[in-house]
Design an enzyme around this catalytic site. Sequence first.
Site: not given
Ligand code: HPA
Length: 234
Positions: A204, A43, A87, A90, A217, A20, A179-180, A24
């Site tokens: 986390d 960008r 991908r 984290s 990390r 992301g 994650e997202m 990195r």
């Molecule tokens: N939520 C969403 N995306 C994340 C999180 C989380 O706790 N940790 C790392 N990416």
Amino acid sequence: MTVHIGAKPGEIAETVLLPGDPYRAKWAAETFLTDATCVNETRGMLGFTGAWNGNRVTIQGSGMGMPSLSIYVNELIRDYGARTLIRIGSCGGMQPEVKLRDVILAMTASTVSSPSATIFREVNFAPSANWQLLAAAERAARAKAVPIHVGGIYSSDTFYDERPDLTEQMTRHGILGVEMEAAELYTLALRHGVRALAVLTVSDHLQTHEALPSDQREKSFGDMVEIALTAAFS
Ligand code: HPA
């Protein structure tokens, strides 16, 4: 050159790793690739192409969230001919057995809504990883003795979530982490007949509220890059 990627035709490899964070991407290219050159700065979403064990690889930042990833992945597949997209990122752990620094290989990615949701209408499409990549990543992780979990994850639209009930239901249904980005990556890869996987480090934990200190990390991130590269060229 596309709307969002400044690379010239031929400057992007068929295999693309997608962190992301653009910094990195820079760190991974400098650490793991030989002859890495910067191929995108548009960008500030840095991308690098180089070689790993003689294989050509691009490491391109995707940005945070599915709308951002969707832009880069569409252009990488449709305009640059990317065929394997992994991908590396984290995630937040959602099960008690999932510990900080563990690696999750996402077999499926559930989501409330992705940029592709409008095309499915009443269908609850199940975005899933490429099996060949998933199996190869599992072998690579075991060979490196990295603790892994293989299963479903949840791709959220929000980092600061206001729906604790949703987290509870995801956990109740065995979702390993949140994650997202992965759900949209998997959907686009399936749509275009290319391979995708998400390899995620637990940074986390939603239940214990622990978080990986920033100085730790890098090592976890490095394991993940090596697993992704090994899987891509297995
Ligand atoms: N939520 C969403 N995306 C994340 C999180 C989380 O706790 N940790 C790392 N990416």
